[in-house]
Every structure is written in C-alpha cells, then in structure tokens.
Motif scaffolding. Structure first.
Motif, PDB file in Angstrom:
ATOM      1  N   LYS A   1       0.819  -1.207   0.000  1.00  0.00           N
ATOM      2  CA  LYS A   1       0.000   0.000   0.000  1.00  0.00           C
ATOM      3  C   LYS A   1       0.854   1.258   0.000  1.00  0.00           C
ATOM      4  O   LYS A   1       0.543   2.219  -0.696  1.00  0.00           O
ATOM      5  CB  LYS A   1      -0.926   0.015   1.224  1.00  0.00           C
ATOM      6  CG  LYS A   1      -1.973  -1.099   1.199  1.00  0.00           C
ATOM      7  CD  LYS A   1      -3.027  -0.845   0.160  1.00  0.00           C
ATOM      8  CE  LYS A   1      -3.940  -2.033  -0.099  1.00  0.00           C
ATOM      9  NZ  LYS A   1      -3.316  -3.134  -0.861  1.00  0.00           N
TER      10      LYS A   1
ATOM     11  N   ASN B   1       3.031   4.146  -0.843  1.00  0.00           N
ATOM     12  CA  ASN B   1       3.434   4.604  -2.168  1.00  0.00           C
ATOM     13  C   ASN B   1       4.534   5.662  -2.103  1.00  0.00           C
ATOM     14  O   ASN B   1       4.817   6.343  -3.076  1.00  0.00           O
ATOM     15  CB  ASN B   1       2.225   5.126  -2.948  1.00  0.00           C
ATOM     16  CG  ASN B   1       1.621   6.375  -2.318  1.00  0.00           C
ATOM     17  OD1 ASN B   1       2.156   6.921  -1.363  1.00  0.00           O
ATOM     18  ND2 ASN B   1       0.508   6.831  -2.855  1.00  0.00           N
TER      19      ASN B   1
ATOM     20  N   PRO C   1      -1.974   8.573   3.834  1.00  0.00           N
ATOM     21  CA  PRO C   1      -3.126   8.616   2.930  1.00  0.00           C
ATOM     22  C   PRO C   1      -3.447   7.260   2.306  1.00  0.00           C
ATOM     23  O   PRO C   1      -4.535   7.087   1.766  1.00  0.00           O
ATOM     24  CB  PRO C   1      -2.718   9.605   1.840  1.00  0.00           C
ATOM     25  CG  PRO C   1      -1.302   9.951   2.079  1.00  0.00           C
ATOM     26  CD  PRO C   1      -0.783   9.199   3.246  1.00  0.00           C
ATOM     27  N   THR C   2      -2.529   6.313   2.364  1.00  0.00           N
ATOM     28  CA  THR C   2      -2.777   5.027   1.717  1.00  0.00           C
ATOM     29  C   THR C   2      -3.261   3.970   2.698  1.00  0.00           C
ATOM     30  O   THR C   2      -3.604   2.862   2.296  1.00  0.00           O
ATOM     31  CB  THR C   2      -1.504   4.490   1.030  1.00  0.00           C
ATOM     32  OG1 THR C   2      -0.542   4.148   2.042  1.00  0.00           O
ATOM     33  CG2 THR C   2      -0.906   5.500   0.073  1.00  0.00           C
ATOM     34  N   GLY C   3      -3.260   4.284   3.983  1.00  0.00           N
ATOM     35  CA  GLY C   3      -3.708   3.297   4.973  1.00  0.00           C
ATOM     36  C   GLY C   3      -2.745   2.135   5.125  1.00  0.00           C
ATOM     37  O   GLY C   3      -3.150   1.018   5.410  1.00  0.00           O
TER      38      GLY C   3
ATOM     39  N   ARG D   1      -0.351   1.806   7.356  1.00  0.00           N
ATOM     40  CA  ARG D   1       0.246   1.618   8.682  1.00  0.00           C
ATOM     41  C   ARG D   1      -0.733   1.012   9.677  1.00  0.00           C
ATOM     42  O   ARG D   1      -1.891   1.399   9.732  1.00  0.00           O
ATOM     43  CB  ARG D   1       0.754   2.967   9.205  1.00  0.00           C
ATOM     44  CG  ARG D   1       1.941   3.479   8.401  1.00  0.00           C
ATOM     45  CD  ARG D   1       2.313   4.898   8.774  1.00  0.00           C
ATOM     46  NE  ARG D   1       3.638   5.228   8.255  1.00  0.00           N
ATOM     47  CZ  ARG D   1       4.757   5.124   8.961  1.00  0.00           C
ATOM     48  NH1 ARG D   1       4.722   4.731  10.227  1.00  0.00           N
ATOM     49  NH2 ARG D   1       5.918   5.407   8.409  1.00  0.00           N
TER      50      ARG D   1
ATOM     51  N   ASP E   1       0.834  -7.617   0.662  1.00  0.00           N
ATOM     52  CA  ASP E   1      -0.386  -8.385   0.441  1.00  0.00           C
ATOM     53  C   ASP E   1      -0.057  -9.460  -0.572  1.00  0.00           C
ATOM     54  O   ASP E   1       0.717  -9.232  -1.483  1.00  0.00           O
ATOM     55  CB  ASP E   1      -1.493  -7.494  -0.147  1.00  0.00           C
ATOM     56  CG  ASP E   1      -2.061  -6.556   0.899  1.00  0.00           C
ATOM     57  OD1 ASP E   1      -2.033  -6.912   2.089  1.00  0.00           O
ATOM     58  OD2 ASP E   1      -2.537  -5.474   0.511  1.00  0.00           O
TER      59      ASP E   1
END
Lengths: 322, 236
Positions: free
Chosen positions: A116, A118, A278-280, A282, A321
């Motif tokens: 996730k 970036n 902003p990408t979630g 963590r 993932d």
C-alpha cells in the motif's frame, strides 16, 4: 586524547560499511572478561559525570537534575515545570509536559503494508509537526526509502526521489526506530540515557544524554538522529501536548529517535504518522491483545523484520499483500 | 568530521570534558562491544533496564485491565446519493440538482451501456476504468437512485461499501482488520473512538485505481543520497 579529536572511534564511524554490533560469536571466557571490564567502566562513567564543571549555558537546576528514573513524582513535576518555562522563554509557546507511563499489560508493535505504501512521505511530515522537530532541516524520525523491487537492503534505497509515486519498478519502505527487544543502541550508551520500557518503547532522557552518538552508530536501522542545532520552531507551530520522554523540544547536542508517539499512544491514541498516511499502509496496536489488528496481521500476513540476522528482535514488522 | 566542535552546544563543554575523561574508557567499552557483541555480557554489567524478552508470551495480560465499555468505530459514509447538476440556479443562487430518477424513471434501462463510449446522449465524458464491470452491475436498473447487489437487493448509495465488498472480499477482510484503509483516533477503544475511511474516500467507484502522488516533504537528510558521500551523513 584531546577533546577536539573526532570522538567516534573509527570502528563505529558511519563510513564503515557494516555495524557488527551483535551476532558475532564469542567464547564464554571473553564474555566474562568483557562483563568485568564494562562493569568497571560504567561505574567509572557514572562516577565522573557529576564532577564535570557546569557548562555556561546550562542552568544549575538542569545540571543537578537526576536521571529520569531516579526522579520522584515531586521532582518530575518540578523538572517538567522548569522545562515548560524554558520553552515559553525560548519559543514563546505555552506547553504542557507530561510523564506518560506505559499502560500495564500493553506491548506495542507496528506494521507497514508495503503493497500500500506509495512513498508519498506524509508520515515524515506528520512526524515533523507532531514531534516538534527542527524546522530548518525538516527533521523527521522516519525515512521513506525508494527501493528497487527484488531487493530488501535498506542501504540500497534512496530518500531523494521527487517524481510522482509509486513508480512501477519500485516499492517504498518507511524506516523508523524498530523498538528492538534487543536494542544495540541501549547497550552502547555509556551513561544509560536510553533504555527500553515495559511497553517496548525505547526512550531517551534528553537531559541525561551527553550526545556522544554511539547509539547512532550502533543502530543498524540508522534510526537515531542527532540535534546538530538548537531546533527552530515558530511559536504557533509548537505542539503544546508534550511528553518528557517524547516530543518536548530537545536540547541541541542530544540524540533522539521515534518513540511511537508515546505521548499519544500511552493515552490510547494512534501515532501521528499512522493517522497521516493517505494510503492506509500503517497498522499499530497492542500485541498482548489477541484481538488486536496488529495481532491479526502477525498471524495472517507473511510479516518480516529488517535485518533479522542481527538478532535485534524489532517490534516493527513489514508485509506485502499476497 | 566536525562533530565535536560543539562549543555552542548546550552541553558542548560537558561532552568535551566527558569525552576527554572517558574516551579511553569508552573506546574500550566499544571495542568490547564490537568484538564480543554478546549482549549478555553487557546487560550483566550495566544492569540497566529489564528488557521484556518474549513479549508475545508476556505474563502481563489484558485481564489486568478493567473491562470498560468500548467506544465506537465509526465508518465514514457519503452524505447522500449523487445528484445531477442542471446548470440552473435558484433564487438564492444555489445550483439546482435533480435526482437520477428524474430522467431514469421514464427511460428503459439499457444493459448495453457498459463503458463511457457507449454513452452518447448523456453522461458524456464520464470517466470509467473499473475492469469490465458494467454500469448496471452497480447501478440499480429498477431505480437509479439506488445501487444494487449481485442478488438484485436494492442498496442505498451511502452503503456503497457493501457493494465494493461483495466483489473485493479479500480487501474487505483486510479492511476489517485494519490492514487496508487506514484509521484515525484511538487504537485503544477503551479510551476513545476511532474513525475509518470509506472505500470511496480513497477509490473513485468509476476509476478505482489509487491516484499517483507527488512527494512534498523531504527531510534534509543526506542518508543514502546518491549524490552525497555516505560519510557526510547529517553533517552540515
């Protein structure tokens, strides 16, 4: 040796490629010899520390201040009040300095989803703001590395990219203090100014730190920072919610590092870098809680730690993932 | 290195003196550290701070904490379903919008309309890039003011996450465990509430790919910089 010599011995100079602090074989015999030797030196260090004359710009109170762990609740209140007053004088900001203690039964861990992340760097910025970092150099406890897919060597990453992210052939890896269960930085500190607390957070008593930077050299994750300058922060930008062992404004000449935002997390809140992401990517929580998100990740994702071979046992995990 | 030229440092003098006095000692400590590496040896000598060895099997357990009532986890929701601008303004200067059914109530659903290039009468310029998912696998052909699930169940626009989750079960599972989608507030729900993003806060339903970003914040940290020699790390 005259004191204007470089005081970091060559063996630990940053220029040396590897940091062979741990994981090297030793015989029981040398280990015992080492123990005796270091015992003597630690005692010596402790003994001479108070005899050093008081530097001009250090107040008598500050100089006589005890090590954090020896301060009584009363002492702490006095010290914190003094520091708040000093902050008011130097920075024009009204702050509260607290002593957030570990929550009994809680052990923190952090995980980052590298599928996730970036590399946008908002976490570094949030850290800078939350933790009252020196604005002049945009200090942050986090470094986001742009890595070439296929390599996990953080030394091969780059922090200086400025193009749009993510790039197809890259992945992005934020690195901050890994809150090791076997922290090499703690063991090398000659004055015990840094230690690991029960919730896993490695803290620094900035007033006890002598700025020798051995911890910086010892950290295989390059996670410690040195305050080369007196931090500059505009009064209105000072975060007034401060912790003694965390985000209060650090004196020049001391070491500092990520403390999992303990002034927030020990009050149950999430770390600033996590909220800013902003990408979630963590995830943070209590690994002693079997139902926590972090525990689910440790069980259900193929997590790994950086430089596992060093035996540092980080409380910081990474996963993709799949 | 100019490290020790810290006369302006608050503790510069202290450092200098300490280093003067301790350099030898510390070099030996470090030599020992470096050559031994065995923390047992050092731990024994400093006896500093008990390091919790195997945290996962800690004797401290959650049962030591009282069982508080938990604060809620709130998931963001869109305020309402989408409406269409008419380019007309009311007496207060507010734009007049109409619901989807204003037109669609009287139009037969057209299942052949799948991608924007199929649209020529209206909704021209709509951006769409969501694999081969067709318009009417999300929009409700019986009532365009609603969405619909695969089993034809009518779904409010504000419940859009249920729609996403039916096709993206893995992401939804990860989301439910905090591994996707981010959060704000409290990790410890006994102390305070938490808010979660909606899928559509980060993914446009029509063009769901997460947008590219431009990094804006760079610490002046020369660590690993390709242009600076490593030994200069942090040096001013």
């Amino acid at each position: 040796m005259p004191s204007n010599e470089p005081h970091v011995p060559p063996a630990t100079n940053k220029a040396s490629a590897s940091l062979p602090i741990i994981g090297q074989p030793s015989t029981r015999r040398t280990a015992l010899k080492g123990a005796a030797l270091t015992l003597g030196l630690a005692a010596f260090g402790k003994a001479i520390w108070p005899m050093i004359s008081i530097p001009e710009n250090v107040s008598l109170d500050e100089f006589l201040q005890q090590h954090y762990k020896e301060l009584s609740a009363d002492d702490k209140q006095k010290v914190f009040a003094r520091l708040a007053t000093e902050t008011k004088e130097k920075y024009g900001a009204k702050v509260t300095i607290n002593d957030q203690r570990p929550i009994p039964g809680v052990k923190f861990a952090y995980a980052i989803n590298l599928s996730k992340c970036n590399g946008n760097g908002k976490c570094m910025e949030a850290c800078n703001i939350e933790n009252n970092h020196h604005r002049g150099v945009d200090q942050s406890y986090i470094r986001v590395l742009e890595m070439t897919k296929g390599s996990m060597e953080m030394e091969h990453g780059s922090t200086t990219y400025t193009h749009d992210v993510p790039q197809d052939d890259k992945f992005y890896m934020p690195v901050q203090c890994q809150q090791c269960d076997n922290p090499p930085c703690v063991t090398v500190c000659p004055v015990e100014a840094t230690w690991k607390e029960e919730d896993g957070i490695v803290v620094v008593d900035y007033n006890w730190c002598i700025g020798c930077r051995y911890c910086e050299a010892a950290c295989p994750y390059h996670a410690r920072r040195f305050n080369w300058e007196q931090p500059e922060i505009a009064a209105e930008e000072v975060n007034p919610n401060q912790g003694y062992l965390s985000n209060r404004i650090r004196p020049q000449g001391t070491m500092e590092k990520c403390h999992f935002c303990l002034h927030r997390t020990r009050e149950g809140r999430l770390p600033a870098c996590l909220e800013a992401c902003p990408t979630g990517a963590r995830v943070f929580g209590n690994i002693n809680d079997p139902d926590s998100d972090i525990n689910w990740i440790l069980k259900n994702k193929r997590v790994f730690v950086l430089k596992e071979e060093l035996g540092t046992e980080p409380s910081f995990f990474y996963f993709f993932d799949s | 290195m100019t490290d020790s030229k810290s006369t302006t440092s608050r503790k510069g003098v202290a450092i200098g003196l300490l280093i003067g006095g301790l350099t030898l000692a510390v070099i030996i400590v470090l030599t020992v550290v470096l050559s031994l590496g065995k923390r047992a040896a050092i731990g024994a000598s400093f006896e500093p701070n008990p390091i919790q060895k195997n945290p996962k099997h800690s004797s401290l357990s959650d049962s030591s904490r009282p069982n508080h009532v938990l604060f809620p986890v709130k998931i963001n929701r869109p305020n309402s379903g989408p409406r269409v601008d008419t380019d007309i303004f009311d007496n207060d200067g507010q734009p007049v919008t109409v619901s989807c059914q204003t037109c669609h109530a009287t139009r037969a659903a057209n299942f052949e309309n799948r991608i924007p290039t199929d649209l020529n009468e209206f909704h021209n310029g709509l951006e769409f890039s969501h694999s081969s998912v067709s318009c009417l696998s999300c929009h409700n052909s019986d009532n365009y003011d609603f969405l619909k699930l695969a089993d034809q169940t009518r779904l409010e626009f504000v419940d859009v996450m249920t729609l996403c989750s039916q096709c993206h079960g893995t992401q939804r599972r990860d989301y439910d465990h905090g591994a996707h989608g981010g959060m704000n507030g409290y990790w410890d729900l006994t102390k305070g509430p938490r808010t979660r993003n909606n899928c559509v806060d980060c993914h446009d339903p029509h063009v769901p790919a997460f947008p590219k970003m431009r990094p804006t914040f760079k610490p002046h940290d020369r660590f690993l910089s390709p242009t600076e020699p490593k030994a200069e790390t942090h040096a001013k």
